[in-house]
Design an enzyme around this catalytic site. Structure first.
Site, PDB file in Angstrom:
ATOM      1  N   CYS A 327       0.825  -1.264   0.012  1.00 25.74           N
ATOM      2  CA  CYS A 327      -0.152   0.136  -0.035  1.00 25.74           C
ATOM      3  C   CYS A 327       0.905   1.319  -0.027  1.00 25.74           C
ATOM      4  O   CYS A 327       0.271   2.050  -0.369  1.00 25.74           O
ATOM      5  CB  CYS A 327      -0.922  -0.041   1.393  1.00 25.74           C
ATOM      6  SG  CYS A 327      -1.565  -1.607   1.606  1.00 25.74           S
TER       7      CYS A 327
HETATM    8  N1  PMP Z   1      -4.477  -4.067   7.421  1.00 22.59           N
HETATM    9  C1  PMP Z   1      -3.573  -4.834   6.972  1.00 22.59           C
HETATM   10  C2  PMP Z   1      -2.604  -5.452   8.184  1.00 22.59           C
HETATM   11  C3  PMP Z   1      -3.031  -4.845   5.685  1.00 22.59           C
HETATM   12  O1  PMP Z   1      -2.244  -5.746   5.279  1.00 22.59           O
HETATM   13  C4  PMP Z   1      -4.050  -4.369   4.827  1.00 22.59           C
HETATM   14  C5  PMP Z   1      -3.797  -4.629   3.247  1.00 22.59           C
HETATM   15  N2  PMP Z   1      -4.308  -6.034   2.868  1.00 22.59           N
HETATM   16  C6  PMP Z   1      -5.247  -3.852   5.189  1.00 22.59           C
HETATM   17  C7  PMP Z   1      -5.380  -3.587   6.707  1.00 22.59           C
HETATM   18  C8  PMP Z   1      -6.172  -3.157   4.189  1.00 22.59           C
HETATM   19  O2  PMP Z   1      -7.056  -4.027   3.718  1.00 22.59           O
HETATM   20  P1  PMP Z   1      -7.782  -3.816   2.415  1.00 22.59           P
HETATM   21  O3  PMP Z   1      -6.567  -3.221   1.294  1.00 22.59           O
HETATM   22  O4  PMP Z   1      -8.062  -5.028   1.754  1.00 22.59           O
HETATM   23  O5  PMP Z   1      -8.936  -2.845   2.674  1.00 22.59           O
END
Ligand code: PMP
Length: 394
Positions: A327
């Site tokens: 991210c």
């Molecule tokens: N928390 C953690 C620890 C993550 O690694 C992620 C990304 N997979 C998220 C929250 C957010 O998840 P998403 O992008 O599926 O909303």
């Protein structure tokens, strides 16, 4: 054909074929709206309740009603933090989290700070373990919520959730746990560990993307952040993602049934990869905790080179891995998680994250170990920072 070795499961996972099979009828035959009382509506509602039960079972929740389906872990984290903070404002305005949380926790905290909340970011040690003594010192009677992840997906470190939970509840606050990286890999028990809210993501357990869940212990004061038709007991309005929820339920069932065997298998592969790298590549180090880490996580760093250059060189050989959190890696900023463990910028930049998954084999590990030493050496030869003796025989 070039071998393809996918080792970036923290960033994205394939959907299990059994999950897709379970989902298919809910696209083309059973597409009723679960809010309605006719036969297709009843069928849809029943399917959602079955999925809710399966997700509840994966984390040891005692009642399936404690599970609310969302669009993913980002929404789950937003609902947990904003929903609890805003609903409990009369009790206090202090939130405690850690410096290694996912951005969907950290950025929500930053937003809440603008709305008058006071946020404390707990430090971690060099392995990424949250400082429980610091937590004890920071708790006040105004502390309403503590949010700490179950395990960190980037460095693999598993946090002492039970210890943290004891401190939080001794002070009468609520505990939210982001369990996205841990779920399906290590056992989670919200009852035994006394967790009040817990976030899950479907894709991280080989379910479809765009679905997640938030466990909310019965009796927890929380307010919705989405208003609308009042679905999910008013906590998450919006017509339910029926195939997605069915898929997440199936994924949770499979994860629960296969976790013990699969995690043991992955631990062996992970340890082979880590040991192989540290033994064959000079000045290489393991990031995160040496033993108390997720079965699928190997995060290593190499002095004198850039992780991005390594990723591209490995990609050309069919090996897919990452430099850190998917991210945030777009920004080319060093990972906030690695910096929080005390690494310098250049050390964080020289790190590589391998996250293993169901389709990986021993041959995959040997393939990477056959390639990596040569690639590291080649890049070090090109780097002006490399000491001459390290690449003398090239
Ligand atoms: N928390 C953690 C620890 C993550 O690694 C992620 C990304 N997979 C998220 C929250 C957010 O998840 P998403 O992008 O599926 O909303």
């Amino acid at each position: 054909m070039m071998r393809r070795v996918y080792l970036d499961h923290a960033a994205g996972r394939p959907v299990d074929a059994r999950v897709i099979e379970a989902m298919l009828p809910y696209f083309i035959q059973k597409y009723g709206n679960p809010s309605l009382v006719h036969t297709p509506g009843n069928e849809a509602r029943e399917a959602i309740e079955v999925a809710r039960e399966k997700v509840a079972r994966l984390i040891g929740a005692s009642k399936k009603e404690e599970i609310v389906f969302t669009s993913g872990a980002t929404e789950s984290n937003n609902l947990a933090l904003k929903g609890v903070a805003l609903r409990n404002r009369d009790r206090g305005n202090h939130i405690i989290t850690s410096s290694i949380e996912h951005m969907s926790v950290i950025n929500v905290c930053k937003d809440l700070a603008k709305q008058g909340f006071e946020i404390t970011y707990l430090p971690v040690d060099r392995y990424g373990v949250v400082d429980v003594e610091a937590l004890k010192k920071e708790m006040t009677e105004r502390t309403v919520l503590v949010s700490i992840m179950y395990a960190n997906g980037e460095i693999g470190t598993i946090e002492p959730i039970k210890e943290i939970s004891d401190v939080v509840h001794d002070h009468g606050a609520l505990l939210h746990v982001d369990a996205v990286a841990a779920a399906g890999q290590i056992p989670i028990d919200v009852e035994a560990e006394h967790v009040d809210l817990l976030s899950l993501s479907s894709n991280d357990i080989y379910g479809p993307r765009g679905v997640g869940a938030l466990y909310i212990r019965s009796g927890t004061r929380i307010m919705p952040i989405l208003q609308g038709g009042g679905q999910e007991r008013g906590l998450r309005s919006g017509t339910e993602n029926l195939p997605g929820i069915v898929g997440m339920g199936k994924a949770a069932e499979i994860a629960g049934a296969e976790m013990e065997v699969e995690s043991r298998r992955l631990t062996v592969l992970r340890d082979r990869l880590i040991r192989g790298i540290l033994e064959t590549i000079p000045v290489s180090f393991l990031n995160g905790h040496p033993t108390n880490r997720l079965p699928n996580n190997a995060n290593v760093r190499f002095s004198y080179i850039e992780g991005e250059a390594l990723i591209l060189s490995l990609d050309m050989e069919g090996v897919v891995c990452s430099s850190g959190s998917a991210c945030t890696s777009k920004t080319l900023e060093p990972s906030h998680v690695l910096l929080a463990t005390g690494l310098k910028h250049e050390e964080a930049h020289g790190s590589l994250l391998f996250t293993l998954g169901r389709q990986n084999t021993e041959e995959d590990m040997e393939y990477v170990l056959g390639l990596l030493p040569g690639i590291v050496k080649r890049l070090r030869v090109m780097s002006p920072l490399t000491p001459k003796e390290l690449v003398a025989d090239v």
